[in-house]
Design a protein around this motif. Structure first.
Motif, short mmCIF file in Angstrom:
data_model
loop_
_atom_site.label_atom_id
_atom_site.label_comp_id
_atom_site.label_asym_id
_atom_site.label_seq_id
_atom_site.Cartn_x
_atom_site.Cartn_y
_atom_site.Cartn_z
N GLN A 190 98.25 44.72 52.43
CA GLN A 190 97.55 44.80 51.16
C GLN A 190 96.67 46.05 51.13
OE1 GLN A 190 97.95 42.59 48.44
NE2 GLN A 190 96.99 44.36 47.47
N ALA A 191 96.06 46.39 52.25
CA ALA A 191 95.23 47.60 52.33
C ALA A 191 96.05 48.85 52.05
CB ALA A 191 94.56 47.69 53.70
N ILE A 192 97.27 48.90 52.58
CA ILE A 192 98.15 50.04 52.34
C ILE A 192 98.54 50.09 50.86
CG2 ILE A 192 100.40 51.09 52.83
CD1 ILE A 192 100.16 49.83 55.68
N GLU A 193 98.94 48.96 50.33
CA GLU A 193 99.33 48.90 48.92
C GLU A 193 98.18 49.34 48.00
OE1 GLU A 193 100.52 45.43 45.82
OE2 GLU A 193 101.63 45.46 47.72
N ASP A 194 96.99 48.84 48.27
CA ASP A 194 95.82 49.22 47.47
C ASP A 194 95.57 50.72 47.54
OD1 ASP A 194 95.48 46.51 46.94
OD2 ASP A 194 93.79 46.27 48.34
N ALA A 195 95.67 51.28 48.73
CA ALA A 195 95.42 52.71 48.90
C ALA A 195 96.46 53.56 48.17
CB ALA A 195 95.40 53.07 50.38
N LEU A 196 97.72 53.15 48.24
CA LEU A 196 98.78 53.93 47.60
C LEU A 196 98.68 53.89 46.06
CD1 LEU A 196 101.83 53.10 49.89
CD2 LEU A 196 100.66 55.30 49.65
N GLN B 280 97.91 44.03 72.32
CA GLN B 280 96.48 44.12 72.00
C GLN B 280 96.20 43.91 70.51
OE1 GLN B 280 94.98 47.87 73.44
NE2 GLN B 280 95.85 47.56 75.47
N ALA B 281 97.24 43.82 69.72
CA ALA B 281 97.08 43.70 68.27
C ALA B 281 96.59 42.30 67.89
CB ALA B 281 98.40 44.00 67.57
N GLU B 282 95.74 42.26 66.88
CA GLU B 282 95.30 40.98 66.33
C GLU B 282 96.44 40.37 65.51
OE1 GLU B 282 92.45 39.53 67.02
OE2 GLU B 282 91.65 41.23 68.15
N TRP B 283 96.33 39.14 65.15
CA TRP B 283 97.42 38.42 64.48
C TRP B 283 97.83 39.07 63.16
CZ3 TRP B 283 96.73 35.51 59.90
CH2 TRP B 283 95.40 35.42 59.45
N LEU B 284 96.92 39.66 62.41
CA LEU B 284 97.27 40.31 61.15
C LEU B 284 97.90 41.69 61.34
CD1 LEU B 284 94.15 39.37 59.03
CD2 LEU B 284 96.52 38.79 58.47
N GLU B 285 97.76 42.25 62.53
CA GLU B 285 98.24 43.61 62.80
C GLU B 285 99.63 43.65 63.42
OE1 GLU B 285 93.72 45.06 63.90
OE2 GLU B 285 95.15 44.75 65.51
N GLN B 286 100.12 42.54 63.91
CA GLN B 286 101.38 42.53 64.63
C GLN B 286 102.55 42.89 63.73
OE1 GLN B 286 101.40 38.72 66.60
NE2 GLN B 286 99.96 39.44 68.14
N GLY B 287 103.35 43.84 64.18
CA GLY B 287 104.52 44.27 63.43
C GLY B 287 104.21 45.14 62.23
N LEU B 288 102.99 45.63 62.12
CA LEU B 288 102.55 46.36 60.93
C LEU B 288 103.41 47.58 60.62
CD1 LEU B 288 100.60 46.85 58.61
CD2 LEU B 288 99.06 47.97 60.25
N GLY B 289 103.68 48.40 61.60
CA GLY B 289 104.46 49.62 61.35
C GLY B 289 105.83 49.33 60.77
N GLU B 290 106.53 48.39 61.36
CA GLU B 290 107.87 48.03 60.90
C GLU B 290 107.83 47.41 59.50
OE1 GLU B 290 111.20 44.86 62.23
OE2 GLU B 290 110.43 46.16 63.83
N LEU B 291 106.88 46.53 59.26
CA LEU B 291 106.74 45.93 57.94
C LEU B 291 106.47 46.98 56.87
CD1 LEU B 291 104.56 42.80 58.80
CD2 LEU B 291 106.92 42.78 57.99
N ALA B 292 105.59 47.91 57.18
CA ALA B 292 105.27 48.97 56.21
C ALA B 292 106.47 49.87 55.95
CB ALA B 292 104.08 49.79 56.72
N GLN B 293 107.24 50.17 56.98
CA GLN B 293 108.43 51.01 56.80
C GLN B 293 109.43 50.35 55.86
OE1 GLN B 293 109.55 51.47 60.92
NE2 GLN B 293 108.36 53.34 61.15
N ARG B 294 109.55 49.03 55.94
CA ARG B 294 110.50 48.31 55.08
C ARG B 294 109.98 48.15 53.66
NH1 ARG B 294 111.90 43.80 59.35
NH2 ARG B 294 109.90 43.12 58.57
N ARG B 295 108.67 48.04 53.50
CA ARG B 295 108.12 47.69 52.18
C ARG B 295 107.83 48.87 51.27
NH1 ARG B 295 102.94 43.82 51.25
NH2 ARG B 295 102.76 44.10 49.01
N PHE B 296 107.40 50.00 51.82
CA PHE B 296 106.94 51.10 50.96
C PHE B 296 107.97 52.21 50.88
CE2 PHE B 296 103.13 49.01 52.69
CZ PHE B 296 102.61 48.54 51.49
#
Length: 134
Positions: free
Chosen positions: A85-91, A108-124
């Motif tokens: 959501q933070a990425i979407e808001d910024a864009l 070391q990633a928190e639960w909300l951060e796991q897989g973030l890069g891959e998810l963002a690559q697919r969504r945006f």
């Protein structure tokens, strides 16, 4: 025309990577927005909307990363607890040419951060590059 780079960081020490990455991808005349999601939050704190500590941590990360950017055209912001959501808001307000996602290693990633890069690559639709930091 200067390239616009959106740096999204959930990494604890993002400044180590920001200078070289921005310089390499966009040069010193880049326009940079740094967004640090307030994602370092426990499940219980998220459920109870107790985000103060996470927002304080995110502000520290955003300022550290923006201070390392090799340009004077940089802005730092704290983002939503949900990194996607933070990425979407910024864009919406900053149409970036590229998104750089700086994350800690998965273990070391928190639960909300796991897989973030891959998810963002697919969504945006803009190019998204994930950089795993120490």
């Amino acid at each position: 025309m200067a390239r616009r780079i959106l740096v999204v960081t959930t990494a604890n020490d993002p400044q180590e990577s920001v200078e070289s990455l921005v310089r390499e991808r966009a040069g010193e005349d880049a326009e940079v927005r740094v967004v640090a999601p307030a994602s370092k939050i426990s499940w219980l704190d998220w459920l109870t909307n107790d985000e103060d500590a996470a927002r304080t941590d995110a502000a520290r990360r955003a300022e550290a990363a923006s201070g390392a950017a090799p340009t004077e055209r940089v802005e730092a912001k704290v983002g939503d607890v949900d990194p996607m959501q933070a990425i979407e808001d910024a864009l919406r307000s900053f149409p970036a040419d590229e998104v750089l996602v700086l994350t800690p290693p998965e273990e070391q990633a928190e639960w909300l951060e796991q897989g973030l890069g891959e998810l963002a690559q697919r969504r945006f639709s803009v190019p998204v590059t994930q950089i795993v930091t120490r």
